[in-house]
Design an enzyme around this catalytic site. Structure first.
Site, PDB file in Angstrom:
ATOM      1  N   LYS A  40       0.875  -1.091  -0.081  1.00  0.00           N
ATOM      2  CA  LYS A  40      -0.001  -0.059  -0.016  1.00  0.00           C
ATOM      3  C   LYS A  40       1.130   1.238   0.078  1.00  0.00           C
ATOM      4  CE  LYS A  40      -0.386   0.254   5.114  1.00  0.00           C
ATOM      5  NZ  LYS A  40      -1.432   0.250   6.339  1.00  0.00           N
ATOM      6  N   ARG A 136      -9.821   1.643  15.474  1.00  0.00           N
ATOM      7  CA  ARG A 136     -10.536   2.066  13.897  1.00  0.00           C
ATOM      8  C   ARG A 136     -11.331   1.117  13.326  1.00  0.00           C
ATOM      9  NH1 ARG A 136      -4.262   2.481  11.058  1.00  0.00           N
ATOM     10  NH2 ARG A 136      -4.623   0.272  11.132  1.00  0.00           N
ATOM     11  N   TYR A 263      14.735  31.278   3.340  1.00  0.00           N
ATOM     12  CA  TYR A 263      13.660  32.387   3.785  1.00  0.00           C
ATOM     13  C   TYR A 263      13.719  32.685   5.264  1.00  0.00           C
ATOM     14  CZ  TYR A 263      11.054  31.208  -0.470  1.00  0.00           C
ATOM     15  OH  TYR A 263      10.703  31.163  -1.781  1.00  0.00           O
ATOM     16  N   MET A 310      10.745  24.775  -1.092  1.00  0.00           N
ATOM     17  CA  MET A 310       9.936  23.881  -1.703  1.00  0.00           C
ATOM     18  C   MET A 310      10.668  22.796  -2.537  1.00  0.00           C
ATOM     19  SD  MET A 310       6.765  24.523  -4.336  1.00  0.00           S
ATOM     20  CE  MET A 310       5.920  25.548  -3.084  1.00  0.00           C
TER      21      MET A 310
END
EC number: 5.1.1.1
Length: 367
Positions: A40, A136, A263, A310
């Site tokens: 998965k 769950r 940044y 990014m």
């Protein structure tokens, strides 16, 4: 997101290592135990189709999260049984029959919704999911399990299996694990007819609770050479990490004392320094919290200085290196190594998340 093959950032996947890990785990479980490979989430970031094709002769079937992941495998030519671990939408039943998938049944409401819509269930194969304490999906009461099994069989469904999932199999304390195991066993003992396949063992259970294996195991994190407990428990035997994450220097410069990086100008050089740019960032799954973590260049640890952008990071080098010099973010470089677990520890997360977050923009190369 499309892959970006024209930059040096790539994930190298050692398919032979995955096969060796399966064989290693298989040698330590009871003979005759079925091996279900969990592929998965794009095989935990390793590439579902490529991994499944490489290991199809080593396992008895595959597990995925949803029907779309299952369809991807079938359309790629994989013919072995595929169990969908999550709850599927009602509309997916027809697809499950068409592609010969095994669905998970986790509640009476889902069965009733199928019956209310008069869905033809004949020929469908399912496994019953028991919530023994994970909280769950799954049945919690034995009476509901019996009712579900009766309803399904009355409508032509093959109830092939029953399974549960442990919440703490990778932890030092066995108390909650044992409580879950007893709940599962109690439900099995109450059934008039126990399905053919009974599985409760994820990777952690397969590694550290081999005595609790029923007749099938689900090989996930450990199959890829990762320790499911992170650094909590030592592996009982060697596994080989299958994924290496690499890039290269694309820009190198010397900056004066006082120069700032990234940044927010959060890093300021306190002396003349060699700064290099590497084309990987949070869009690739190399998250912003990796600032100050060290990557490897020429066998040396080089810190990430300034914020992760990014698409790029900046690192401090001990000296000038030519463009194209290899940068290792996960894997070995010289006599040093960075593991996915070390990355996870720095992020305060788990190695599963580290490899799963590697985005499709990073090409996977197989060997």
């Amino acid at each position: 997101m499309k892959a970006s093959p024209h930059r040096p950032t790539k994930a190298l996947i050692h398919l032979g290592a995955i096969r060796q890990n399966i064989q290693q785990m298989g040698a330590h479980i009871p003979q005759g135990t079925l091996k279900l490979a969990v592929v998965k989430a794009n095989a935990y970031g390793h590439g579902a189709v490529a991994v499944a094709k490489a290991i199809q002769d080593d396992v008895d079937g595959f597990c995925v999260s949803n029907i779309d992941e299952a369809i991807e495998l079938r359309q790629a030519g994989l013919s072995k049984p595929i169990l969908i671990l999550g709850v599927s939408e009602i509309e997916a039943v027809a697809l499950a029959k068409e592609y010969d998938f095994t669905l998970t049944v986790a509640g009476l409401e889902w069965i009733q919704a199928l019956l209310d819509k008069e869905v033809d269930l004949t020929g469908l194969t399912v496994h019953l999911k028991i919530d023994s304490g994970m909280g769950r999906i799954g049945f919690r009461e034995a009476s509901e399990v019996e009712q579900a099994q009766d309803l399904l069989q009355q409508h032509g469904v093959c109830v092939e299996g029953i399974f549960t999932h442990f919440a703490t199999a990778d932890e030092e304390s066995d108390d909650y694990f044992n409580a879950q195991l007893e709940r599962f066993k109690t439900i099995l003992a109450s059934m008039k007819e126990v399905p053919e396949l009974v599985h409760a063992s994820n990777s952690a259970t397969t590694l550290w609770h081999v005595e609790t294996i029923f007749n099938a195991v689900r090989m996930g994190d450990a199959m890829y050479g990762l320790n499911p407990s992170g650094a909590v428990l030592d592996l009982p035997y060697d596994l080989i990490p299958a994924l290496t994450l690499e890039s290269a220097l694309v820009h190198v410069k010397t900056v004066p004392a006082g120069a700032c990086m990234g940044y927010g100008a959060t890093y300021q050089a306190d002396s003349e320094q060699v700064i290099a740019t590497v084309p990987i960032g949070y869009a690739d799954g190399w998250t912003r919290d990796m600032q100050n973590f060290s990557v490897l260049v020429d066998g040396q640890a080089c810190p990430i200085v300034g914020r992760v952008s990014m698409d790029q990071i900046t690192i401090r080098l001990p000296k000038l290196y030519p463009l194209g010099t290899k940068v290792t973010l996960i894997g070995s470089n010289g006599d040093k190594e960075i593991t996915a677990t070390q990355v996870a520890t720095y992020r305060v997360t788990i190695n599963y998340e580290v490899v799963c977050l590697l985005s499709d923009r990073i090409p996977r190369e197989y060997y």
